[in-house]
Design a protein around this motif. Structure first.
Motif, short mmCIF file in Angstrom:
data_model
loop_
_atom_site.label_atom_id
_atom_site.label_comp_id
_atom_site.label_asym_id
_atom_site.label_seq_id
_atom_site.Cartn_x
_atom_site.Cartn_y
_atom_site.Cartn_z
N ALA A 69 1.29 -8.08 1.89
CA ALA A 69 1.78 -7.38 2.98
C ALA A 69 2.97 -6.23 2.37
O ALA A 69 2.89 -5.06 2.59
CB ALA A 69 2.38 -8.17 4.17
N GLU A 70 3.83 -6.72 1.64
CA GLU A 70 4.63 -5.75 1.10
C GLU A 70 4.16 -4.80 0.02
O GLU A 70 4.70 -3.52 0.28
CB GLU A 70 5.57 -6.99 0.08
CG GLU A 70 6.61 -7.50 1.05
CD GLU A 70 7.63 -8.65 0.30
OE1 GLU A 70 7.47 -8.88 -0.89
OE2 GLU A 70 8.43 -9.28 1.04
N LYS A 71 3.29 -5.08 -0.70
CA LYS A 71 2.54 -3.82 -1.42
C LYS A 71 1.99 -2.98 -0.77
O LYS A 71 1.82 -1.96 -0.81
CB LYS A 71 1.66 -4.84 -2.48
CG LYS A 71 0.88 -3.81 -3.23
CD LYS A 71 -0.28 -4.62 -4.14
CE LYS A 71 -1.39 -3.68 -4.79
NZ LYS A 71 -2.60 -4.24 -5.04
N ARG A 72 1.22 -3.51 0.36
CA ARG A 72 0.55 -2.59 1.26
C ARG A 72 1.57 -1.63 1.93
O ARG A 72 1.39 -0.45 2.21
CB ARG A 72 -0.22 -3.47 2.47
CG ARG A 72 -1.09 -2.24 3.38
CD ARG A 72 -2.16 -1.87 2.53
NE ARG A 72 -2.84 -0.78 3.46
CZ ARG A 72 -3.44 0.17 3.22
NH1 ARG A 72 -3.28 0.89 2.20
NH2 ARG A 72 -4.09 0.93 4.46
N ALA A 73 2.60 -2.22 2.44
CA ALA A 73 3.63 -1.25 2.88
C ALA A 73 4.12 -0.27 1.93
O ALA A 73 4.03 0.99 2.48
CB ALA A 73 4.89 -1.82 3.39
N LYS A 74 4.36 -0.57 0.94
CA LYS A 74 4.51 0.49 -0.31
C LYS A 74 3.66 1.36 -0.34
O LYS A 74 3.93 2.56 -0.44
CB LYS A 74 4.90 -0.34 -1.39
CG LYS A 74 6.38 -1.13 -1.38
CD LYS A 74 6.89 -1.63 -2.66
CE LYS A 74 7.80 -2.36 -2.64
NZ LYS A 74 8.26 -3.16 -3.75
N GLU A 75 2.36 1.24 -0.58
CA GLU A 75 1.21 1.89 -0.53
C GLU A 75 1.17 2.86 0.44
O GLU A 75 0.75 4.14 0.31
CB GLU A 75 -0.20 1.13 -0.65
CG GLU A 75 -0.43 0.25 -1.89
CD GLU A 75 -1.68 -0.70 -1.72
OE1 GLU A 75 -2.17 -0.69 -0.66
OE2 GLU A 75 -2.05 -1.04 -2.73
#
Length: 143
Positions: A69-75
């Motif tokens: 989820a954190e990675k997706r937000a950054k993407e």
């Protein structure tokens, strides 16, 4: 003071409501988007692949799903601004535990979906942690 507004797609919230009605356990999604002084705009709901814990009264994500989820937000060049979870067969009112967990996670907002499995109905409220009244929901696709 004007009500804090939550902007999101009706289809995203409808999907969450359907999942809520089909489960007798608590479910949760992370909400990715942006926030300003008076408005939060949610662009994506992120669901876990596997819960670390899931009961009728609690849901906890695995670290792998939190990392995703954190990675997706950054993407998306956004951030996790809130979570939404269910209260199976109960009202969408923030409990002391909900408040503490949201503060611990660093969110200023919290979405709660209360379900009534007998009548197959849901009700959703978003709460700003420092305000007693619920936020106003605005559907992006109907503006």
């Amino acid at each position: 003071m004007a009500a804090y507004k939550i902007k999101l797609k009706r289809q995203d919230l409808s999907y969450f409501r359907r999942l809520a009605l089909d489960s007798n356990k608590e479910i949760e999604a992370y909400l990715i988007g942006t926030e300003s002084e008076n408005v939060a705009t949610i662009v994506e709901f992120i669901y876990p692949k596997n819960y670390k814990t899931q009961t009728p009264n609690a849901a906890e994500w695995s670290q792998e799903d939190v990392d995703y989820a954190e990675k997706r937000a950054k993407e998306l060049n956004k951030k996790i601004i809130s979570t939404i979870h269910t209260h199976p067969d109960f009202h969408p009112i923030m409990s002391p535990t909900d408040y503490k967990e949201s503060k611990k996670f660093g969110c200023k907002l919290l979405g709660i979906c209360g379900t009534n499995s007998k009548e197959r109905k849901t009700s959703v409220y978003f709460w700003k942690l420092d305000v007693a009244l619920p936020c106003k929901i605005i559907y992006i696709d109907e503006e």
